[in-house]
Design a protein around this motif. Structure first.
Motif, PDB file in Angstrom:
ATOM      1  N   SER A   2       0.804  -1.224   0.000  1.00  0.00           N
ATOM      2  CA  SER A   2       0.000   0.000   0.000  1.00  0.00           C
ATOM      3  C   SER A   2       0.835   1.270   0.000  1.00  0.00           C
ATOM      4  N   THR A   3       2.141   1.114   0.143  1.00  0.00           N
ATOM      5  CA  THR A   3       3.011   2.285   0.075  1.00  0.00           C
ATOM      6  C   THR A   3       4.267   1.943  -0.716  1.00  0.00           C
ATOM      7  N   ALA A   4       4.725   2.908  -1.499  1.00  0.00           N
ATOM      8  CA  ALA A   4       5.918   2.690  -2.310  1.00  0.00           C
ATOM      9  C   ALA A   4       7.175   3.180  -1.615  1.00  0.00           C
ATOM     10  N   ARG A   5       7.008   3.764  -0.418  1.00  0.00           N
ATOM     11  CA  ARG A   5       8.156   4.365   0.236  1.00  0.00           C
ATOM     12  C   ARG A   5       8.004   4.298   1.757  1.00  0.00           C
ATOM     13  N   LEU A   6       9.134   4.310   2.438  1.00  0.00           N
ATOM     14  CA  LEU A   6       9.164   4.430   3.892  1.00  0.00           C
ATOM     15  C   LEU A   6       9.369   5.899   4.230  1.00  0.00           C
ATOM     16  N   HIS A   7       8.580   6.393   5.169  1.00  0.00           N
ATOM     17  CA  HIS A   7       8.532   7.825   5.464  1.00  0.00           C
ATOM     18  C   HIS A   7       9.125   8.084   6.855  1.00  0.00           C
ATOM     19  N   ILE A   8      10.242   8.800   6.887  1.00  0.00           N
ATOM     20  CA  ILE A   8      10.963   9.087   8.123  1.00  0.00           C
ATOM     21  C   ILE A   8      10.766  10.559   8.493  1.00  0.00           C
TER      22      ILE A   8
ATOM     23  N   GLN B  48       9.044  19.919   4.687  1.00  0.00           N
ATOM     24  CA  GLN B  48       9.510  19.483   3.371  1.00  0.00           C
ATOM     25  C   GLN B  48       9.968  18.038   3.408  1.00  0.00           C
ATOM     26  N   THR B  49       9.496  17.263   2.449  1.00  0.00           N
ATOM     27  CA  THR B  49       9.855  15.859   2.337  1.00  0.00           C
ATOM     28  C   THR B  49      10.898  15.698   1.241  1.00  0.00           C
ATOM     29  N   HIS B  50      12.035  15.117   1.598  1.00  0.00           N
ATOM     30  CA  HIS B  50      13.163  14.993   0.687  1.00  0.00           C
ATOM     31  C   HIS B  50      13.272  13.565   0.149  1.00  0.00           C
ATOM     32  N   LYS B  51      13.368  13.470  -1.167  1.00  0.00           N
ATOM     33  CA  LYS B  51      13.593  12.185  -1.825  1.00  0.00           C
ATOM     34  C   LYS B  51      15.099  11.973  -1.982  1.00  0.00           C
ATOM     35  N   ILE B  52      15.497  10.714  -1.980  1.00  0.00           N
ATOM     36  CA  ILE B  52      16.910  10.376  -2.098  1.00  0.00           C
ATOM     37  C   ILE B  52      17.130   9.611  -3.404  1.00  0.00           C
ATOM     38  N   LYS B  53      18.075  10.100  -4.211  1.00  0.00           N
ATOM     39  CA  LYS B  53      18.358   9.456  -5.493  1.00  0.00           C
ATOM     40  C   LYS B  53      19.428   8.377  -5.357  1.00  0.00           C
ATOM     41  N   ASN B  54      19.331   7.378  -6.206  1.00  0.00           N
ATOM     42  CA  ASN B  54      20.347   6.331  -6.284  1.00  0.00           C
ATOM     43  C   ASN B  54      21.398   6.776  -7.298  1.00  0.00           C
ATOM     44  N   GLY B  55      22.390   7.527  -6.816  1.00  0.00           N
ATOM     45  CA  GLY B  55      23.361   8.097  -7.732  1.00  0.00           C
ATOM     46  C   GLY B  55      22.898   9.445  -8.242  1.00  0.00           C
ATOM     47  N   ILE B  56      23.786  10.137  -8.933  1.00  0.00           N
ATOM     48  CA  ILE B  56      23.491  11.501  -9.370  1.00  0.00           C
ATOM     49  C   ILE B  56      22.270  11.565 -10.284  1.00  0.00           C
ATOM     50  N   TYR B  57      22.178  10.630 -11.230  1.00  0.00           N
ATOM     51  CA  TYR B  57      21.072  10.653 -12.178  1.00  0.00           C
ATOM     52  C   TYR B  57      20.217   9.390 -12.063  1.00  0.00           C
ATOM     53  N   GLY B  58      20.282   8.750 -10.930  1.00  0.00           N
ATOM     54  CA  GLY B  58      19.546   7.509 -10.742  1.00  0.00           C
ATOM     55  C   GLY B  58      18.100   7.721 -10.332  1.00  0.00           C
ATOM     56  N   HIS B  59      17.404   6.606 -10.136  1.00  0.00           N
ATOM     57  CA  HIS B  59      16.003   6.663  -9.728  1.00  0.00           C
ATOM     58  C   HIS B  59      15.910   6.989  -8.240  1.00  0.00           C
ATOM     59  N   TYR B  60      14.727   7.393  -7.812  1.00  0.00           N
ATOM     60  CA  TYR B  60      14.528   7.676  -6.398  1.00  0.00           C
ATOM     61  C   TYR B  60      14.411   6.363  -5.629  1.00  0.00           C
ATOM     62  N   LEU B  61      15.032   6.327  -4.462  1.00  0.00           N
ATOM     63  CA  LEU B  61      15.012   5.140  -3.614  1.00  0.00           C
ATOM     64  C   LEU B  61      13.713   5.097  -2.810  1.00  0.00           C
ATOM     65  N   PRO B  62      13.327   3.918  -2.295  1.00  0.00           N
ATOM     66  CA  PRO B  62      12.013   3.771  -1.655  1.00  0.00           C
ATOM     67  C   PRO B  62      11.954   4.275  -0.212  1.00  0.00           C
ATOM     68  N   PHE B  63      12.487   5.460   0.009  1.00  0.00           N
ATOM     69  CA  PHE B  63      12.356   6.079   1.325  1.00  0.00           C
ATOM     70  C   PHE B  63      12.510   7.592   1.183  1.00  0.00           C
ATOM     71  N   VAL B  64      11.845   8.310   2.072  1.00  0.00           N
ATOM     72  CA  VAL B  64      11.905   9.773   2.084  1.00  0.00           C
ATOM     73  C   VAL B  64      12.109  10.237   3.528  1.00  0.00           C
ATOM     74  N   ILE B  65      12.659  11.441   3.670  1.00  0.00           N
ATOM     75  CA  ILE B  65      12.907  12.012   4.997  1.00  0.00           C
ATOM     76  C   ILE B  65      12.266  13.396   5.062  1.00  0.00           C
ATOM     77  N   SER B  66      11.414  13.608   6.062  1.00  0.00           N
ATOM     78  CA  SER B  66      10.759  14.905   6.224  1.00  0.00           C
ATOM     79  C   SER B  66      11.445  15.716   7.316  1.00  0.00           C
ATOM     80  N   ASP B  67      11.685  16.980   7.011  1.00  0.00           N
ATOM     81  CA  ASP B  67      12.369  17.902   7.920  1.00  0.00           C
ATOM     82  C   ASP B  67      11.345  18.795   8.602  1.00  0.00           C
ATOM     83  N   THR B  68      11.652  19.239   9.824  1.00  0.00           N
ATOM     84  CA  THR B  68      10.732  20.104  10.570  1.00  0.00           C
ATOM     85  C   THR B  68      11.478  21.275  11.182  1.00  0.00           C
ATOM     86  N   MET B  69      10.724  22.276  11.556  1.00  0.00           N
ATOM     87  CA  MET B  69      11.251  23.432  12.270  1.00  0.00           C
ATOM     88  C   MET B  69      11.753  22.984  13.645  1.00  0.00           C
TER      89      MET B  69
END
Length: 291
Positions: free
Chosen positions: A47-53, A97-118
Motif C-alpha cells: 500500500s506504500t511505495a516508500r518508507l517515510h521518516i 519538506q519531504t526529501h527524496k533520495i536518489k540512487n546516484g546523481i542521475y539515478g532513480h529515487y530510492l524507496p524512502f523519504v525524509i521529512s524535515d521540521t522546524m
C-alpha cells in the motif's frame, strides 16, 4: 618528604578517556555492503511505495545536515538538498519538506523519504508547536506547509494515505550540548514520543556532533564506541528522552568537509539502516488496502 612530593602523590592520575574495547560492534569495512543493501530495500507493504521518516529536535541539532549527509552518501558527492544555517539561534527550517533520495546523481529515487521540521524551542510561544508533529505523524500535514511559530496547524490534508503517514520518528539531539537542552524542549519531545507510541510508530534518537563532545573521537571517529564521554552522553539521552540505549545512534554529519569520509558514512549508514528496518517492520504490521 617535601611539600611538592606530597602534593604530587596526593594528586590522582586522570582517568583514561577511552575504554579498553568497543561496547558496540561497528562494521567499518562494510560500507559498500550496507549501502547496497539499502539500495535494494523492498517495502514490506504494497500500500506504500516508500518508507517515510520524520526528523524532530532542537534548533541547530543537525536535522537538515543529516538529510544532506544521507543524500550525499547515496549520490557519491556532496549535496545540499536541505539548506542549513548555523549562524542563528532560531530555526532556519520554516517549511515542512519531504526529501527524496536518489540512487546516484542521475539515478532513480530510492524507496524512502525524509521529512524535515522546524526546530523545537523553549516555551510554547516559540519554535515549532508539537501539534504540527502529531499531524505530520498522522499524515495530515501537507508537504510544503509553512510553519507558524507558536501556533498549531489548522490546515489538514484530507484522506491521508500510508505514503503520507510517518513510519519512524527520529529525534535529533546534539551530543556536545545535550546537558544544555532546555527541559521545556525535552518535555515537548516526550509529548511527541507519547503520541508516536499511541500510533505504534517506532522511535530512534540520533546523537549528532559527537566529534564536538569528545576530543578523542574528533581525532579518530572509530573510537566513538570506546569513548567514555560518548557513553555518558548516550546514557544522558536515554535518561532525558526515555529512548532505549539500543535505539540511540551517535553520528557525525557532514558540515565543513569537502569530500566524503568512509568512517562518517559507516556511522550514518548504520543508523539509517536501522531506522529503515524499524520503519519497514512498522508498515508490515498495517493491513494493505484493497486495490
Amino acid at each position: 618528604m617535601s611539600f611538592f612530593k606530597k602534593l604530587f602523590q596526593s594528586e590522582q592520575p586522570p582517568s583514561h578517556p577511552l575504554m579498553d574495547d568497543d561496547w558496540r560492534t561497528t562494521y567499518w569495512e562494510r560500507k559498500d555492503e550496507i549501502i547496497d543493501g539499502l539500495r535494494s530495500l523492498e517495502v514490506s507493504n504494497k500500500s506504500t511505495a516508500r518508507l517515510h521518516i520524520l526528523l524532530v529536535g532542537p534548533v541547530s541539532a543537525g536535522k537538515s545536515s543529516f538529510i544532506n549527509s544521507i543524500d550525499s552518501i547515496f549520490q557519491g558527492r556532496m549535496t545540499c538538498a536541505a539548506i542549513t544555517d548555523a549562524s542563528s539561534n532560531e530555526s532556519f527550517t520554516k517549511m515542512y519538506q519531504t526529501h527524496k533520495i536518489k540512487n546516484g546523481i542521475y539515478g532513480h529515487y530510492l524507496p524512502f523519504v525524509i521529512s524535515d521540521t522546524m526546530g523545537l524551542e523553549e516555551g510554547y510561544s516559540k519554535g515549532l508547536d508539537p501539534n504540527y508533529i502529531v499531524q505530520a505523524m498522522q499524515g495530515q500535514l501537507k508537504d510544503g506547509h509553512v510553519f507558524s511559530a507558536g501556533h498549531p496547524c489548522v490546515e489538514k490534508a484530507t484522506s491521508p494515505t500510508l505514503d503520507d503517514k510517518i513510519h519512524c520518528l527520529v529525534m535529533v539531539v546534539p551530543a556536545h550540548t545535550m546537558t544544555m537542552v532546555q527541559q521545556d524542549v525535552i518535555e515537548k519531545i516526550r509529548d511527541i514520543r507519547e503520541k508516536a507510541t499511541e500510533l505504534k510508530i517506532p522511535q530512534v534518537a540520533l546523537l549528532t556532533k559527537v566529534d564536538e563532545a569528545c576530543p578523542e573521537v574528533k581525532k579518530d571517529l572509530r573510537l566513538v564506541y570506546r569513548s567514555k564521554k560518548i557513553e555518558l552522553k548516550m546514557t544522558e539521552c536515554h535518561n532525558r528522552l526515555g529512548v532505549n540505549l539500543s535505539h540511540i545512534y551517535p553520528v557525525k554529519n557532514y558540515h565543513k568537509e569537502a569530500e566524503l569520509s568512509d568512517d562518517m558514512d559507516v556511522l550514518l549508514l548504520t543508523a539509517f539502516k536501522n531506522i529503515l528496518n524499524f520503519a519497514n517492520d512498522h508498515v508490515a504490521e498495517i493491513p494493505p488496502t484493497e486495490d
